[in-house]
Enzyme design. Structure first.
Site, PDB file in Angstrom:
ATOM      1  N   SER A 172       0.839  -1.191   0.000  1.00  0.00           N
ATOM      2  CA  SER A 172       0.000   0.000   0.000  1.00  0.00           C
ATOM      3  C   SER A 172       0.882   1.252   0.000  1.00  0.00           C
ATOM      4  O   SER A 172       1.696   1.428  -0.904  1.00  0.00           O
ATOM      5  CB  SER A 172      -0.975  -0.042   1.182  1.00  0.00           C
ATOM      6  OG  SER A 172      -2.019   0.876   1.012  1.00  0.00           O
ATOM      7  N   GLU A 306      -9.115  -5.590  -4.515  1.00  0.00           N
ATOM      8  CA  GLU A 306      -8.543  -4.610  -3.590  1.00  0.00           C
ATOM      9  C   GLU A 306      -9.610  -3.838  -2.822  1.00  0.00           C
ATOM     10  O   GLU A 306      -9.548  -3.684  -1.609  1.00  0.00           O
ATOM     11  CB  GLU A 306      -7.657  -3.615  -4.360  1.00  0.00           C
ATOM     12  CG  GLU A 306      -6.398  -4.193  -4.954  1.00  0.00           C
ATOM     13  CD  GLU A 306      -5.249  -4.270  -3.973  1.00  0.00           C
ATOM     14  OE1 GLU A 306      -5.419  -3.824  -2.808  1.00  0.00           O
ATOM     15  OE2 GLU A 306      -4.181  -4.764  -4.352  1.00  0.00           O
ATOM     16  N   HIS A 403      -7.669  -5.825  -0.255  1.00  0.00           N
ATOM     17  CA  HIS A 403      -6.451  -5.042  -0.018  1.00  0.00           C
ATOM     18  C   HIS A 403      -5.777  -5.463   1.288  1.00  0.00           C
ATOM     19  O   HIS A 403      -6.438  -5.618   2.321  1.00  0.00           O
ATOM     20  CB  HIS A 403      -6.815  -3.555   0.046  1.00  0.00           C
ATOM     21  CG  HIS A 403      -5.656  -2.629   0.199  1.00  0.00           C
ATOM     22  ND1 HIS A 403      -4.686  -2.485  -0.765  1.00  0.00           N
ATOM     23  CD2 HIS A 403      -5.314  -1.778   1.205  1.00  0.00           C
ATOM     24  CE1 HIS A 403      -3.808  -1.589  -0.371  1.00  0.00           C
ATOM     25  NE2 HIS A 403      -4.146  -1.150   0.828  1.00  0.00           N
TER      26      HIS A 403
END
Length: 497
Positions: A172, A306, A403
């Site tokens: 991320s 995600e 995610h």
């Protein structure tokens, strides 16, 4: 873990407090005698959150790192340096899921680091730029990461590591940081391979705004998003606005505010990396387009769903979102994100939000740009192992891996979450840890006992490693949609320059 030594909470930078607040980090002064290294350092100050797996202690004096090694008296082991995510305002290197024991047991020295976050790590301001010898401000968190890498270069041999074989990796915002460090001249020579998990700094301001709206942030939000890059002038204006709203007078007044007060006052603002002219002399997009990035091997990819955590869109809502996201290309976008029924609308809304308003397009662009450069091997993956529930397997109609769900697999720390882990999850975790450490050792994930992973090609024949219980390299089926997104994002990037 047996056979692995952990050295926790080692300071690499002096406390960035008082007059050092919002300055480039300085090296730690060290210590006298033997230092007890059995506990993590404080995490960097951040807003209150229920973020998973964090410790309780935090302070402004937070520039520390931790080392796991299987051979503290050895030499020449590959080094992996983890940069945590959290949108540049949350997170720490001490999260339980980042425990480096199992990766170290595969023959690497593993390092996790802290870096300044939010307003303390990324405030730009005209007075800060004026006092800087480089005429720049704002990227203090990135400078912390660079100082940590300098510490690794100078000290990791004492833990059995090879300072000439360092891999940086992150997820991320941590992946975005890896991407930025590949573009920063200040990081030259400090690392030799890079791994990016779901994030890169190629996002457009419109994509940023769409994501903010999707997660419910208000219109009062000021600043660039975590993975778009504002100019220094724009970021300084945000800093000036913050000063005015804080009630402080000038830089002296801001430095006089208690750090906890800054956290409260910064609500509604976003502080993230910017194009400051020093750490990032130009936009990451342009650095890669001009072939000016560090030519290191890259392994990168994302999870298959995600943005699954966002509420699903109805067919009407998806249509409205498409019109907003693609004002000049609505009809083409509707063909790529169909919604003939509710199920298809849900899948298209996840894909759209993941790709246009989140991390996927930027990571794709990073992979494409670096592969087209041709100076180093690139390997692309899609993580599609869906985590179980607390009581059993995921639902049969689950749309994919969300995610950040890949982190526990890479570190083989599944048991930090009380889920009904299956043998297949543990096998996937062991495989990912092997691939990641193989890459750290040789710049190539391939090796004995793992499925063959071909280097990525951008000519339409490239194969993506799909990581799940039956991993295999497959030809990308979505290239036409990504090329469409690329045309849209390229046009917006040029417009915003």
């Amino acid at each position: 873990m047996p056979g692995v030594w952990a050295f926790l909470g080692i300071p690499f930078g002096a406390a960035p407090v008082g007059a050092r607040r919002w300055t480039a980090p300085e090296r730690s002064g060290g210590w006298a005698g033997v230092r007890v290294a059995d506990r993590f350092g404080d995490r960097c100050l951040q807003p209150p959150t229920d973020w998973l797996f964090q410790s309780a202690a935090e302070s402004e004096d937070c520039l520390s790192l931790s080392v796991w090694t299987p051979a503290p008296d050895g030499e020449g082991l590959p080094v992996m340096v983890w940069i945590h995510g959290g949108a540049y305002y949350l997170g720490a290197g001490d999260e339980q899921r980042y425990d480096g024991s199992r990766l170290a047991a595969k023959g690497v020295v593993l390092v996790t680091i802290n870096y300044r976050l939010g307003i303390l790590g990324f405030l730009a301001h005209p007075e800060l730029s004026a006092e800087s010898p480089h005429g720049a401000s704002g990227n203090y968190g990135l400078l912390d990461q660079i100082l940590a890498l300098e510490w690794v270069r100078d000290n990791i041999a004492a833990f059995g590591g090879d300072p000439g074989n360092v891999t940086i990796f992150g997820e991320s915002a941590g992946s975005g940081a890896v991407n930025a460090l590949m573009a920063s001249p200040l990081a030259d020579g400090l690392f030799h391979r890079a791994i990016g998990q779901s994030g890169a700094h190629f996002a457009s301001p419109l994509a940023d705004a769409l994501l903010r709206r999707a997660i419910g942030q208000s219109g009062a939000y000021l600043g660039s998003g975590p993975l778009s890059l504002a100019s220094r002038d724009a970021a300084e204006q945000v800093g000036t606005t913050f000063e005015e709203q804080s009630g402080a007078t000038g830089l002296e007044g801001l430095r006089g505010l208690a750090a906890e007060s800054l956290m409260t006052l910064a609500a509604g603002f976003s502080f993230a990396p910017i194009v400051d002219g020093h750490v990032l002399p130009s936009h990451v997009w342009d650095v890669f387009a001009n072939g000016e990035q560090h030519p290191v091997p890259l392994l990168a990819g994302w999870t298959s769903a995600e943005a699954k955590y966002l509420p699903p869109l109805t067919r009407a809502q998806l249509d409205a979102h498409l019109r907003e996201a693609f004002p000049e290309d609505y009809e083409t976008a509707r063909a790529f994100y169909p919604a003939s029924n509710d199920r298809e609308a849900r899948l298209s809304s996840i894909a759209l939000r993941s790709e246009r308003g989140f991390v996927v397009y930027g990571t794709w662009k990073w992979i494409e740009s670096h592969a087209n450069d041709g100076r180093a091997l690139v390997f692309r993956y899609l993580f599609d192992q869906v985590v179980p529930t607390e009581t059993g397997p995921p639902a049969e109609d689950d749309p994919g891996a969300v995610h950040a769900s890949d982190i526990e697999y890479v570190f083989q720390t599944l048991d930090t979450r009380p889920l009904a882990w299956r043998d297949e999850d543990r096998e996937v975790a062991d495989l990912m840890a092997t691939w990641w450490t193989n890459f750290a050792k040789a710049g190539d994930p391939n090796g004995a006992g793992v499925p063959n992973w071909p280097p990525w090609r951008t000519d339409g024949t490239g194969q993506v490693m799909v990581i799940d219980a039956s991993p295999a390299a497959e030809v990308d089926q979505d290239r036409a949609r990504f090329e469409f997104l690329d045309r849209v994002e390229t046009r917006e990037h040029r417009t915003n320059q």
